[in-house]
Design a protein around this motif. Structure first.
Motif, PDB file in Angstrom:
ATOM      1  N   ILE A 179       0.672  -1.212  -0.083  1.00 55.56           N
ATOM      2  CA  ILE A 179      -0.201  -0.108   0.117  1.00 55.56           C
ATOM      3  C   ILE A 179       1.049   1.324   0.081  1.00 55.56           C
ATOM      4  O   ILE A 179       0.782   2.368  -0.839  1.00 55.56           O
ATOM      5  N   GLN A 180       1.994   1.171   0.818  1.00 51.58           N
ATOM      6  CA  GLN A 180       2.901   2.431   0.865  1.00 51.58           C
ATOM      7  C   GLN A 180       3.580   2.433  -0.500  1.00 51.58           C
ATOM      8  O   GLN A 180       3.832   3.549  -0.967  1.00 51.58           O
ATOM      9  N   GLY A 181       4.052   1.582  -1.220  1.00 55.89           N
ATOM     10  CA  GLY A 181       4.654   1.743  -2.437  1.00 55.89           C
ATOM     11  C   GLY A 181       3.732   2.108  -3.409  1.00 55.89           C
ATOM     12  O   GLY A 181       3.903   3.034  -4.263  1.00 55.89           O
ATOM     13  N   LEU A 182       2.430   1.462  -3.620  1.00 54.67           N
ATOM     14  CA  LEU A 182       1.625   2.203  -4.460  1.00 54.67           C
ATOM     15  C   LEU A 182       1.146   3.694  -4.324  1.00 54.67           C
ATOM     16  O   LEU A 182       1.006   4.420  -5.288  1.00 54.67           O
ATOM     17  N   LEU A 183       1.066   3.961  -2.914  1.00 56.54           N
ATOM     18  CA  LEU A 183       0.867   5.410  -2.796  1.00 56.54           C
ATOM     19  C   LEU A 183       1.803   6.261  -3.415  1.00 56.54           C
ATOM     20  O   LEU A 183       1.749   7.410  -3.651  1.00 56.54           O
ATOM     21  N   ALA A 184       3.119   5.928  -3.073  1.00 55.42           N
ATOM     22  CA  ALA A 184       4.457   6.669  -3.509  1.00 55.42           C
ATOM     23  C   ALA A 184       4.165   6.876  -5.023  1.00 55.42           C
ATOM     24  O   ALA A 184       4.509   7.785  -5.341  1.00 55.42           O
ATOM     25  N   LEU A 185       3.931   5.579  -5.704  1.00 53.05           N
ATOM     26  CA  LEU A 185       3.803   5.612  -7.203  1.00 53.05           C
ATOM     27  C   LEU A 185       2.667   6.648  -7.757  1.00 53.05           C
ATOM     28  O   LEU A 185       2.920   7.382  -8.467  1.00 53.05           O
ATOM     29  N   GLN A 186       1.823   6.546  -7.031  1.00 53.05           N
ATOM     30  CA  GLN A 186       0.388   7.341  -7.470  1.00 53.05           C
ATOM     31  C   GLN A 186       0.812   8.890  -7.100  1.00 53.05           C
ATOM     32  O   GLN A 186       0.341   9.698  -7.885  1.00 53.05           O
ATOM     33  N   GLN A 187       1.466   9.116  -5.995  1.00 54.47           N
ATOM     34  CA  GLN A 187       1.918  10.633  -5.648  1.00 54.47           C
ATOM     35  C   GLN A 187       2.769  11.126  -6.761  1.00 54.47           C
ATOM     36  O   GLN A 187       2.720  12.309  -7.221  1.00 54.47           O
ATOM     37  N   ALA A 188       3.699  10.125  -7.244  1.00 51.50           N
ATOM     38  CA  ALA A 188       4.493  10.622  -8.283  1.00 51.50           C
ATOM     39  C   ALA A 188       3.994  10.649  -9.774  1.00 51.50           C
ATOM     40  O   ALA A 188       4.668  10.841 -10.649  1.00 51.50           O
ATOM     41  N   GLY A 189       2.617  10.305  -9.930  1.00 54.37           N
ATOM     42  CA  GLY A 189       1.837  10.394 -10.986  1.00 54.37           C
ATOM     43  C   GLY A 189       1.942   9.209 -11.912  1.00 54.37           C
ATOM     44  O   GLY A 189       1.551   8.967 -12.804  1.00 54.37           O
ATOM     45  N   ASP A 190       2.349   7.760 -11.223  1.00 59.16           N
ATOM     46  CA  ASP A 190       2.539   6.768 -11.741  1.00 59.16           C
ATOM     47  C   ASP A 190       1.317   5.885 -11.435  1.00 59.16           C
ATOM     48  O   ASP A 190       1.060   5.434 -10.363  1.00 59.16           O
ATOM     49  N   TYR A 191       0.259   5.547 -12.351  1.00 61.49           N
ATOM     50  CA  TYR A 191      -1.014   4.829 -11.983  1.00 61.49           C
ATOM     51  C   TYR A 191      -1.027   3.615 -12.707  1.00 61.49           C
ATOM     52  O   TYR A 191      -2.065   3.029 -13.218  1.00 61.49           O
ATOM     53  N   SER A 192       0.272   3.101 -13.235  1.00 59.69           N
ATOM     54  CA  SER A 192       0.223   1.964 -14.204  1.00 59.69           C
ATOM     55  C   SER A 192       0.279   0.727 -13.357  1.00 59.69           C
ATOM     56  O   SER A 192       0.227  -0.374 -14.052  1.00 59.69           O
ATOM     57  N   ARG A 193       0.292   0.483 -12.043  1.00 58.60           N
ATOM     58  CA  ARG A 193       0.474  -0.617 -11.287  1.00 58.60           C
ATOM     59  C   ARG A 193      -0.821  -0.879 -10.300  1.00 58.60           C
ATOM     60  O   ARG A 193      -1.456   0.227  -9.982  1.00 58.60           O
ATOM     61  N   ALA A 194      -1.026  -1.925  -9.940  1.00 59.29           N
ATOM     62  CA  ALA A 194      -2.110  -2.186  -9.022  1.00 59.29           C
ATOM     63  C   ALA A 194      -1.478  -3.317  -8.049  1.00 59.29           C
ATOM     64  O   ALA A 194      -0.400  -3.981  -8.202  1.00 59.29           O
ATOM     65  N   ILE A 195      -2.071  -3.632  -6.925  1.00 55.48           N
ATOM     66  CA  ILE A 195      -1.766  -4.290  -5.841  1.00 55.48           C
ATOM     67  C   ILE A 195      -2.851  -5.385  -5.559  1.00 55.48           C
ATOM     68  O   ILE A 195      -3.862  -5.172  -5.843  1.00 55.48           O
ATOM     69  N   ARG A 196      -2.364  -6.432  -5.072  1.00 51.08           N
ATOM     70  CA  ARG A 196      -3.119  -7.593  -4.590  1.00 51.08           C
ATOM     71  C   ARG A 196      -3.996  -7.275  -3.338  1.00 51.08           C
ATOM     72  O   ARG A 196      -3.185  -7.124  -2.223  1.00 51.08           O
ATOM     73  N   PRO A 197      -5.284  -7.226  -3.296  1.00 52.19           N
ATOM     74  CA  PRO A 197      -5.881  -7.001  -1.729  1.00 52.19           C
ATOM     75  C   PRO A 197      -5.758  -8.146  -0.904  1.00 52.19           C
ATOM     76  O   PRO A 197      -6.438  -9.313  -1.047  1.00 52.19           O
ATOM     77  N   THR A 218      -5.913   5.042 -15.931  1.00 54.05           N
ATOM     78  CA  THR A 218      -5.498   4.329 -17.090  1.00 54.05           C
ATOM     79  C   THR A 218      -6.546   3.896 -18.029  1.00 54.05           C
ATOM     80  O   THR A 218      -6.257   3.389 -19.152  1.00 54.05           O
ATOM     81  N   ARG A 219      -7.787   3.914 -17.349  1.00 55.32           N
ATOM     82  CA  ARG A 219      -9.042   3.371 -18.088  1.00 55.32           C
ATOM     83  C   ARG A 219      -8.880   1.788 -18.626  1.00 55.32           C
ATOM     84  O   ARG A 219      -9.169   1.530 -19.450  1.00 55.32           O
ATOM     85  N   GLN A 220      -8.435   1.160 -17.448  1.00 55.70           N
ATOM     86  CA  GLN A 220      -8.241  -0.424 -17.797  1.00 55.70           C
ATOM     87  C   GLN A 220      -9.007  -0.816 -16.355  1.00 55.70           C
ATOM     88  O   GLN A 220      -8.894  -0.199 -15.300  1.00 55.70           O
ATOM     89  N   ALA A 221      -9.325  -2.141 -16.522  1.00 57.81           N
ATOM     90  CA  ALA A 221      -9.584  -2.978 -15.576  1.00 57.81           C
ATOM     91  C   ALA A 221      -8.449  -2.997 -14.355  1.00 57.81           C
ATOM     92  O   ALA A 221      -7.333  -3.235 -14.760  1.00 57.81           O
ATOM     93  N   ALA A 222      -8.944  -2.990 -12.910  1.00 65.01           N
ATOM     94  CA  ALA A 222      -7.822  -3.286 -11.943  1.00 65.01           C
ATOM     95  C   ALA A 222      -7.108  -4.523 -12.198  1.00 65.01           C
ATOM     96  O   ALA A 222      -5.735  -4.769 -12.143  1.00 65.01           O
ATOM     97  N   ASP A 223      -7.857  -5.615 -12.579  1.00 66.60           N
ATOM     98  CA  ASP A 223      -7.118  -6.950 -12.654  1.00 66.60           C
ATOM     99  C   ASP A 223      -6.147  -7.087 -13.756  1.00 66.60           C
ATOM    100  O   ASP A 223      -5.262  -7.995 -14.002  1.00 66.60           O
ATOM    101  N   ALA A 224      -6.428  -6.036 -14.670  1.00 65.35           N
ATOM    102  CA  ALA A 224      -5.563  -6.146 -16.039  1.00 65.35           C
ATOM    103  C   ALA A 224      -4.123  -5.503 -15.726  1.00 65.35           C
ATOM    104  O   ALA A 224      -3.322  -5.382 -16.630  1.00 65.35           O
ATOM    105  N   LEU A 225      -4.009  -4.478 -14.621  1.00 60.49           N
ATOM    106  CA  LEU A 225      -2.892  -3.787 -14.294  1.00 60.49           C
ATOM    107  C   LEU A 225      -1.747  -4.657 -13.808  1.00 60.49           C
ATOM    108  O   LEU A 225      -1.985  -5.714 -13.225  1.00 60.49           O
ATOM    109  N   PRO A 226      -0.471  -4.472 -14.192  1.00 65.94           N
ATOM    110  CA  PRO A 226       0.619  -5.099 -13.726  1.00 65.94           C
ATOM    111  C   PRO A 226       0.759  -5.127 -11.963  1.00 65.94           C
ATOM    112  O   PRO A 226       0.568  -4.092 -11.517  1.00 65.94           O
ATOM    113  N   ARG A 227       0.726  -6.241 -11.258  1.00 63.65           N
ATOM    114  CA  ARG A 227       0.912  -6.339  -9.980  1.00 63.65           C
ATOM    115  C   ARG A 227       2.255  -5.799  -9.182  1.00 63.65           C
ATOM    116  O   ARG A 227       3.216  -6.287  -9.724  1.00 63.65           O
ATOM    117  N   LEU A 228       2.071  -4.869  -8.571  1.00 67.21           N
ATOM    118  CA  LEU A 228       3.387  -4.315  -7.760  1.00 67.21           C
ATOM    119  C   LEU A 228       3.700  -5.144  -6.609  1.00 67.21           C
ATOM    120  O   LEU A 228       2.792  -5.662  -5.732  1.00 67.21           O
TER     121      LEU A 228
END
Length: 619
Positions: A179-197, A218-228
């Protein structure tokens, strides 16, 4: 605090069980002792009835000694005339036990019982048979079981800690890190990744919300995004712990086990006992140079999982083998698998903790290795004593396969960016670093592994067997070495300063323990020396690994050279020891080991000090 609470509970339960058991079997021992006295009386009455005076019966001493030797519950038996004169007696040697040493046996009602049975011939009493039972017999028999329970409790405590860490990591640490890693990416403007809940409910909800943000942008399904996913050292803790426990179930009995199996006449017993260890070290040494490259090529997770099946098959072959050469070849198979699995995990740990303190990574890795070895040696020794060697080795094979499944689930998958070897790190190279690296390897690392192979793996089990210790007792003594590594290794590995002081002190403690054992090879000295060598090696191992890793990076070298040198030194030392035992006493060999340890640390320390002085003078 948890460890102390569990230890106190086990001790109290063991003490209460000991007293209760003594009281419960007292009536049965009473009847058996009286029956033995009646058998002896009957034999003596037959001789006297035939006309032989009771004082002239030949061989009474030998008869009494041979009789009570079959009944350890009898402490003493004597034969007296009607005037009370002792004409023959015999006794079993009985050592003092816990209750008798503390004087609690009398207070708790655990006492010896005695009988005086008259010898009658035609209603005329001609003598008396006196029989005294052993108050310590039941306690002695139960003591071994309680000690097994105690060491198993310690092993289960370690297993419980590893399981608790695995559960906490899966439910809290790992989900929070993602969660912390994905938040850091999104704060930097990178929305290309998702994480497994995963994890607790709060973290799962946060993960779904963050995934929804990435999907919306990204206008993609969350399941289609690469996992972080992050690789962390906690990923390998439980898997490596269980793998090492499985491969080391024979650590406490392997030399004795190999010596007892079939061998050709030209092969001596000492060499047969060392043969599986020699094959094991040779296999590990052969694979060590290629382990890091294989982890880089195939990935640490794949290499770890793939090494489990050969290890399990080799353990099963050892379980059914009846020839020492088959056992040695199977042990070599275990060595190959162990080398690949441990190097894969070490590369994974160094890569996962890149940028973290090397001492912390080294300490954690050492704790996992020795924690697994401790549990494996304890479990293997107890199971081999009560169920046989084959059963213990089969359980080891099952543990190895279980470790492979854990590694597949917990270790992060390898990507091309991840698989670069972590054994070296770029940086400014120091001109004298290769010399320091060689000094640390030859002067400290090689003697460290040589003493482990020669004493802990080979001489200690052999000496304990010669002293009359069974497999379970041998495991309890050998475990003291690994217990010291667990209790002290992690703490000392975190030293940022004073590493050389810890290494020097550890070498002195190790040498002192070896010299003490060379002077007195008794059981108590063996126990103290094993614990002392464990403490000494705990002082050395963690700081040494951190020193060598830093020096290797400064020299632009990998750790493969260290691995080869360690195994080669242990192999040569074990081979020379088996040959030297034909002409030299064990005490002389231990003194040589102590001298090697002292000279090694002095030489390595001198070279390191001289190199540091030259480095400080360099402009």
């Amino acid at each position: 605090m948890l460890a102390l609470l569990i230890a106190a509970t086990v001790f109290a339960f063991s003490f209460v069980t000991l007293v209760s058991f003594d009281r419960a079997v007292a009536p049965e021992l009473h009847q058996r002792t009286r029956l033995i006295g009646e058998i002896i009386r009957s034999k003596v009455e037959q001789s006297v009835a035939s006309g032989i005076p009771i004082g002239s019966i030949a061989g009474l001493e030998g008869y009494l000694a041979a009789t009570i030797a079959q009944f350890p519950e009898v402490q003493r038996v004597s034969l007296e005339t009607r005037r009370g004169e002792t004409i023959a007696e015999a006794a079993n040697e009985v050592s003092l036990t816990l209750l008798s040493r503390t004087g609690l046996d009398v207070r708790l009602g655990v006492e010896a019982t005695g009988f005086a049975l008259p010898i009658l011939v035609r209603n005329d009493m001609v003598g008396t048979v006196r029989v005294e039972s052993s108050a310590q017999f039941a306690e002695t028999k139960l003591r071994g079981v309680l000690l097994d329970v105690s060491v198993l409790a310690i092993a289960l405590l370690l297993i419980g800690v590893e399981l608790a860490l695995a559960v906490v990591a899966a439910s809290i640490w790992k989900p929070l890190r993602r969660i912390q890693g994905l938040l850091a990416l999104q704060q930097a403007g990178d929305y290309s990744r998702a994480i497994r809940p995963t994890g607790i409910a709060l973290f799962r909800r946060l993960a779904r919300h963050l995934n929804a943000f990435s999907a919306a942008v990204t206008r993609q399904a969350a399941d289609a995004l690469p996992r972080l996913r992050y690789a962390e050292i906690i990923d390998i803790r439980l898997a490596l712990f269980v793998f090492v426990a499985g491969t080391e179930v024979s650590a406490s009995f392997l030399p004795v086990f190999a010596r007892a199996e079939g061998r050709p006449e030209w092969l001596s017993a000492n060499l047969a006992a060392a043969l599986p260890l020699l094959f094991y070290l040779l296999a590990v040494m052969t694979l060590s140079p290629f382990g890091a490259r294989m982890a880089e090529r195939f990935g640490a997770r794949r290499l770890f999982v793939a090494s489990a099946l050969p290890a399990a098959l080799s353990l099963l072959v050892m379980a059914v083998a009846g020839d020492v050469f088959v056992i040695a070849l199977a042990r070599a198979g275990v060595g190959i698998s162990y080398a690949l699995a441990s190097i894969a995990c070490q590369e994974y740990a160094l890569r996962a903790e890149r940028g973290a303190a090397l001492s912390r990574t080294s300490g954690t890795f050492i704790a996992m290795i020795f924690g697994g070895t401790f549990c494996g040696s304890v479990l293997g020794g107890v199971m081999a004593q009560h169920f046989g060697y084959g059963f213990a080795l089969a359980v080891g094979a099952a543990l190895v396969l279980g470790a492979a499944m854990m590694g597949q689930l917990t270790m992060a998958s390898d990507t091309p960016a991840d698989t670069a070897s972590a054994a070296t790190a770029p940086g400014r190279r120091e001109p004298l670093a290769p010399l320091r690296y060689a000094a640390l390897t030859v002067g400290i690392a090689i003697p460290l592994n040589l003493v482990t192979a020669v004493f802990v793996w080979y001489l200690a089990p052999m000496q304990l067997a010669a002293l009359g210790a069974d497999t379970s007792e041998t495991a309890r003594v050998v475990m003291l070495y690994y217990l010291a590594q667990i209790l002290l290794g992690g703490t000392l590995s975190g030293l940022a300063r004073g590493r050389w002081a810890a290494v020097t002190l550890g070498a002195m403690v190790t040498a002192a323990a070896l010299v003490a054992l060379s002077r007195d090879a008794g059981l108590v000295t063996m126990i103290l020396a094993t614990a002392g060598i464990g403490i000494g090696h705990a002082l050395i191992r963690g700081p040494l690994l951190a020193l060598i890793t830093e020096t290797a990076q400064a020299a632009g070298l990998t750790l493969s050279g260290l691995r080869i040198a360690e195994r080669l030194g242990a192999l040569a030392g074990l081979a020379l020891t088996t040959l030297a035992m034909r002409t030299l006493p064990t005490g002389s060999i231990l003194e040589m080991l102590a001298l090697l340890v002292v000279l090694g640390v002095v030489g390595a320390g001198g070279i390191a000090w001289a190199g540091r002085e030259k480095g400080e003078r360099r402009p």
